[in-house]
Design a protein around this motif. Sequence first.
Motif, PDB file in Angstrom:
ATOM      1  N   MET A  75      42.957  39.809  38.578  1.00 41.72           N
ATOM      2  CA  MET A  75      41.630  39.153  38.503  1.00 41.72           C
ATOM      3  C   MET A  75      41.033  40.242  37.631  1.00 41.72           C
ATOM      4  O   MET A  75      40.786  41.496  38.109  1.00 41.72           O
ATOM      5  CB  MET A  75      41.106  39.134  39.850  1.00 41.72           C
ATOM      6  CG  MET A  75      41.705  38.005  40.588  1.00 41.72           C
ATOM      7  SD  MET A  75      41.104  38.313  42.447  1.00 41.72           S
ATOM      8  CE  MET A  75      42.615  38.255  43.349  1.00 41.72           C
ATOM      9  N   VAL A  76      40.405  39.745  36.756  1.00 39.86           N
ATOM     10  CA  VAL A  76      39.694  40.528  35.742  1.00 39.86           C
ATOM     11  C   VAL A  76      38.204  39.821  35.658  1.00 39.86           C
ATOM     12  O   VAL A  76      38.265  38.599  35.075  1.00 39.86           O
ATOM     13  CB  VAL A  76      40.179  40.735  34.103  1.00 39.86           C
ATOM     14  CG1 VAL A  76      39.308  41.709  33.408  1.00 39.86           C
ATOM     15  CG2 VAL A  76      41.646  41.431  34.463  1.00 39.86           C
ATOM     16  N   GLY A  79      34.662  40.416  33.837  1.00 39.78           N
ATOM     17  CA  GLY A  79      33.931  40.823  32.711  1.00 39.78           C
ATOM     18  C   GLY A  79      32.352  40.431  32.912  1.00 39.78           C
ATOM     19  O   GLY A  79      32.050  39.774  33.470  1.00 39.78           O
ATOM     20  N   GLN A  80      31.598  41.189  31.695  1.00 39.05           N
ATOM     21  CA  GLN A  80      30.431  40.615  31.727  1.00 39.05           C
ATOM     22  C   GLN A  80      30.161  39.143  31.320  1.00 39.05           C
ATOM     23  O   GLN A  80      29.084  38.466  31.927  1.00 39.05           O
ATOM     24  CB  GLN A  80      29.539  41.647  30.879  1.00 39.05           C
ATOM     25  CG  GLN A  80      28.015  41.358  30.706  1.00 39.05           C
ATOM     26  CD  GLN A  80      27.521  42.528  29.709  1.00 39.05           C
ATOM     27  OE1 GLN A  80      28.191  43.270  29.064  1.00 39.05           O
ATOM     28  NE2 GLN A  80      26.284  42.486  29.759  1.00 39.05           N
ATOM     29  N   HIS A  81      30.902  38.753  30.329  1.00 44.27           N
ATOM     30  CA  HIS A  81      30.942  37.456  30.168  1.00 44.27           C
ATOM     31  C   HIS A  81      32.078  36.381  30.284  1.00 44.27           C
ATOM     32  O   HIS A  81      32.030  35.174  29.859  1.00 44.27           O
ATOM     33  CB  HIS A  81      30.492  37.370  28.562  1.00 44.27           C
ATOM     34  CG  HIS A  81      29.436  38.267  28.264  1.00 44.27           C
ATOM     35  ND1 HIS A  81      27.777  37.794  28.652  1.00 44.27           N
ATOM     36  CD2 HIS A  81      29.084  39.413  27.538  1.00 44.27           C
ATOM     37  CE1 HIS A  81      27.214  38.664  28.271  1.00 44.27           C
ATOM     38  NE2 HIS A  81      27.811  39.415  27.472  1.00 44.27           N
ATOM     39  N   SER A  82      32.918  36.807  31.095  1.00 50.90           N
ATOM     40  CA  SER A  82      34.059  36.073  31.126  1.00 50.90           C
ATOM     41  C   SER A  82      34.917  36.588  32.642  1.00 50.90           C
ATOM     42  O   SER A  82      34.612  37.786  33.054  1.00 50.90           O
ATOM     43  CB  SER A  82      35.157  36.324  30.246  1.00 50.90           C
ATOM     44  OG  SER A  82      35.565  37.578  30.045  1.00 50.90           O
ATOM     45  N   GLN A  83      35.527  35.537  33.226  1.00 47.90           N
ATOM     46  CA  GLN A  83      36.686  35.952  34.303  1.00 47.90           C
ATOM     47  C   GLN A  83      37.926  35.537  33.979  1.00 47.90           C
ATOM     48  O   GLN A  83      38.067  34.445  33.477  1.00 47.90           O
ATOM     49  CB  GLN A  83      36.012  35.386  35.294  1.00 47.90           C
ATOM     50  CG  GLN A  83      34.719  35.610  36.011  1.00 47.90           C
ATOM     51  CD  GLN A  83      34.302  34.685  37.130  1.00 47.90           C
ATOM     52  OE1 GLN A  83      34.988  34.118  37.824  1.00 47.90           O
ATOM     53  NE2 GLN A  83      32.854  34.803  37.153  1.00 47.90           N
ATOM     54  N   MET A  95      32.891  27.826  37.095  1.00 49.22           N
ATOM     55  CA  MET A  95      33.648  27.848  38.413  1.00 49.22           C
ATOM     56  C   MET A  95      34.094  29.256  39.135  1.00 49.22           C
ATOM     57  O   MET A  95      34.505  30.313  38.435  1.00 49.22           O
ATOM     58  CB  MET A  95      35.201  27.281  37.738  1.00 49.22           C
ATOM     59  CG  MET A  95      36.114  27.270  38.865  1.00 49.22           C
ATOM     60  SD  MET A  95      37.322  26.444  38.299  1.00 49.22           S
ATOM     61  CE  MET A  95      37.415  24.690  38.421  1.00 49.22           C
ATOM     62  N   THR A  96      33.962  29.177  40.291  1.00 46.76           N
ATOM     63  CA  THR A  96      34.068  30.470  41.075  1.00 46.76           C
ATOM     64  C   THR A  96      35.688  30.565  41.477  1.00 46.76           C
ATOM     65  O   THR A  96      36.516  29.617  41.216  1.00 46.76           O
ATOM     66  CB  THR A  96      33.221  30.216  42.425  1.00 46.76           C
ATOM     67  OG1 THR A  96      33.882  29.406  43.276  1.00 46.76           O
ATOM     68  CG2 THR A  96      31.885  29.950  42.379  1.00 46.76           C
ATOM     69  N   TYR A  97      36.142  31.512  41.988  1.00 44.88           N
ATOM     70  CA  TYR A  97      37.469  31.949  42.466  1.00 44.88           C
ATOM     71  C   TYR A  97      37.996  30.872  43.365  1.00 44.88           C
ATOM     72  O   TYR A  97      39.084  30.329  43.489  1.00 44.88           O
ATOM     73  CB  TYR A  97      37.657  33.271  42.781  1.00 44.88           C
ATOM     74  CG  TYR A  97      39.156  33.694  43.209  1.00 44.88           C
ATOM     75  CD1 TYR A  97      39.955  34.042  42.294  1.00 44.88           C
ATOM     76  CD2 TYR A  97      39.526  33.811  44.638  1.00 44.88           C
ATOM     77  CE1 TYR A  97      41.201  34.448  42.507  1.00 44.88           C
ATOM     78  CE2 TYR A  97      40.799  34.271  44.896  1.00 44.88           C
ATOM     79  CZ  TYR A  97      41.681  34.610  44.052  1.00 44.88           C
ATOM     80  OH  TYR A  97      42.845  34.626  44.183  1.00 44.88           O
ATOM     81  N   GLN A  98      37.039  30.664  44.452  1.00 41.04           N
ATOM     82  CA  GLN A  98      37.271  29.626  45.229  1.00 41.04           C
ATOM     83  C   GLN A  98      37.324  28.254  44.903  1.00 41.04           C
ATOM     84  O   GLN A  98      38.567  27.427  45.478  1.00 41.04           O
ATOM     85  CB  GLN A  98      36.114  29.688  46.544  1.00 41.04           C
ATOM     86  CG  GLN A  98      36.338  29.047  47.749  1.00 41.04           C
ATOM     87  CD  GLN A  98      37.514  29.332  48.591  1.00 41.04           C
ATOM     88  OE1 GLN A  98      37.401  30.544  48.965  1.00 41.04           O
ATOM     89  NE2 GLN A  98      38.443  28.471  49.106  1.00 41.04           N
ATOM     90  N   ASN A  99      36.623  28.063  43.912  1.00 38.35           N
ATOM     91  CA  ASN A  99      36.627  26.502  43.440  1.00 38.35           C
ATOM     92  C   ASN A  99      38.289  26.366  42.654  1.00 38.35           C
ATOM     93  O   ASN A  99      38.689  25.159  42.800  1.00 38.35           O
ATOM     94  CB  ASN A  99      35.577  26.477  42.297  1.00 38.35           C
ATOM     95  CG  ASN A  99      34.227  26.299  43.163  1.00 38.35           C
ATOM     96  OD1 ASN A  99      33.368  26.860  42.423  1.00 38.35           O
ATOM     97  ND2 ASN A  99      34.066  25.682  44.008  1.00 38.35           N
TER      98      ASN A  99
END
Length: 90
Positions: free
Chosen positions: A51-52, A54-58, A1-5
């Motif tokens: 907003m953080v 990371g390599q494998h997470s948001q 899921m993107t930030y926009q979504n």
Amino acid sequence: MTYQNLVDTLQGVIEDHVLVNQYNFGNLSDIETPENGSPNYPYGFLRPVSMVVGQHSQNFSFELILMDYVFDNNTSYVNGTSRMLQILSD
């Protein structure tokens, strides 16, 4: 899921609530007030906090600010608070 979504999904949930009459998103300075174009209360405002990525997470954090117009008496204040808590609970 993107930030926009995510923002679009939260917007849809807030706008679709039967008690919410107006929604907006942005910084605290973007909140509509009676001085700059009185909002149609109850008013939901979504504010991004952090907003953080990371390599494998948001990780995204938001504040949901719910506002209603109340008269200057205890009954109105309690009723308004109750309505805003119900929206938050839903």
